[in-house]
Write an enzyme that holds these catalytic residues in place. Structure first.
Site, short mmCIF file in Angstrom:
data_model
loop_
_atom_site.label_atom_id
_atom_site.label_comp_id
_atom_site.label_asym_id
_atom_site.label_seq_id
_atom_site.Cartn_x
_atom_site.Cartn_y
_atom_site.Cartn_z
N LEU A 47 1.50 -0.76 0.15
CA LEU A 47 -0.31 0.05 0.05
C LEU A 47 0.79 1.31 0.35
O LEU A 47 1.92 0.98 0.50
CB LEU A 47 -1.02 -0.16 1.26
CG LEU A 47 -2.04 -0.68 1.01
CD1 LEU A 47 -3.20 -0.82 3.20
CD2 LEU A 47 -3.45 -0.64 -0.24
N ASP A 48 1.07 2.18 -0.51
CA ASP A 48 1.54 3.32 -0.87
C ASP A 48 1.49 4.17 0.66
O ASP A 48 0.84 4.02 1.05
CB ASP A 48 0.71 3.88 -2.18
CG ASP A 48 1.44 3.97 -3.38
OD1 ASP A 48 2.32 3.17 -3.24
OD2 ASP A 48 0.40 4.20 -4.44
N PRO A 49 2.41 5.10 0.30
CA PRO A 49 2.58 5.95 1.67
C PRO A 49 0.80 6.58 2.09
O PRO A 49 0.75 6.73 3.50
CB PRO A 49 3.45 6.91 1.45
CG PRO A 49 4.49 5.91 1.48
CD PRO A 49 3.63 5.17 0.74
N LEU A 50 0.59 6.84 1.35
CA LEU A 50 -0.82 7.73 1.12
C LEU A 50 -2.04 7.33 0.59
O LEU A 50 -3.08 7.62 1.13
CB LEU A 50 -0.24 9.49 0.38
CG LEU A 50 0.20 9.95 -0.04
CD1 LEU A 50 0.14 11.08 -1.01
CD2 LEU A 50 0.25 10.71 1.73
N ALA A 51 -1.90 5.88 1.25
CA ALA A 51 -3.38 4.82 1.42
C ALA A 51 -2.95 3.85 2.76
O ALA A 51 -1.80 4.56 3.17
CB ALA A 51 -3.25 3.53 0.61
#
Length: 306
Positions: A47-51
């Site tokens: 998961l991306d950091p902003l997710a």
């Protein structure tokens, strides 16, 4: 001064972690691993950091079966901001183009329908996919564009939850390998205005949901016993496979790497969850490679009884 190294625990199980915003998947994994003092750990899908959202973490022997979650369908709740395209396809990037948002909800619903089913996606440059041993995002940060082949994915459903004229909140169910950022961008292009994701949260994977997940702050407040209660058994990762129990004679042969007699046809299912009948211990996976025999395929590190 003598320094003591913390002794790692043998921990086997699956933690359903609710990854927070602003933390990488590996960062969340390492935080959880430290809390459990686990000798071995791995996560099942970046998961991306902003997710934020559901990030199953596998400890110990569970890592042997993590591929079944990597291959599973996923579900996400996302907010798509129309009219702005960014370098990364999400709110982390710089805005590189702005266009008027001139469609209504009916046009949005029609566009969504066109992206439901089997579609082709070109992976984004800001991704962890490798090219010549280096992640694509490394090339992107250096200003280098790499040709990427389109990949076929399946969008099982897109549910429109709300639309305020600029942003739409969607529930998306999709196959592995789907980039929700790309889906949002492609819907924006189909509507003639571009788009990026302003929020993304994974809500489910392989039948597991956020309802049963734990946050890192909650785990920090628990003692060791409390954290261990949060772990699911290893065999939940292969719960979709049929099971087969072994008597004591076959148990010993199987755990020594030998095939055992098997009375089920391979046509039914090639792989089975295998248990020790006496104790109901999960032993691993067996595979039918020829009629009448079940071979060890992937085993737990279970000691054979004397």
């Amino acid at each position: 001064m003598t320094q003591f190294r913390r002794v790692k625990r043998v921990v086997d199980g699956v933690l359903l972690l609710d990854k927070p915003l602003g933390v990488s998947s590996n960062g969340a994994l390492q935080h959880a691993r430290r809390l459990y003092q686990a000798a071995k750990a791995g996560h099942t899908g970046v998961l991306d950091p902003l997710a934020s959202g559901l990030l199953p973490v596998c400890f110990g022997e569970a890592t042997k079966f993590s591929s079944f979650l990597l291959d599973a369908d996923k579900a996400y709740r996302t907010t798509v901001r129309f009219g702005q395209k960014t370098t990364t396809g999400d709110a982390e990037g710089e805005v590189i183009s702005e266009r008027e948002v001139a469609f209504d909800e009916a046009a949005l619903r029609a566009a969504i329908t066109r992206f439901t089913g089997v579609i082709d996606q070109v992976p984004p440059m800001y991704s962890a996919l490798k090219h010549q041993g280096k992640a694509l995002y490394e090339y992107a940060r250096a200003g280098v564009e790499i040709d990427r082949q389109a990949r076929r994915v399946t969008i099982h459903s897109i549910e429109l939850l709300s639309f305020d004229g600029v942003s739409a909140e969607l529930n998306v169910r999709c196959s592995k390998g789907t980039y929700i950022r790309v889906l949002g961008e492609d819907i924006g292009e189909a509507l003639g205005c571009g788009a990026h994701l302003s929020a993304l949260r994974r809500t489910a994977t392989a039948g597991f949901t956020l309802d049963a997940s734990c946050t890192l702050p909650a785990l920090e407040e628990m003692d060791e016993a409390g954290r261990d209660v949060c772990l699911l058994p290893v065999d939940v990762l292969v719960g979709h496979l049929p099971e087969h129990a072994l008597d004591e004679a076959d148990f010993s042969r199987f755990m020594h790497g030998m095939a055992v007699q098997f009375d089920q046809d391979r046509a039914i299912m090639p792989r089975f969850r295998v248990y020790r009948a006496l104790t109901r211990d999960f032993l691993g996976l067996g595979e039918v490679r020829e009629a009448g025999f079940l071979h060890p395929a992937r085993l737990m590190a279970t000691k054979v009884a004397d």
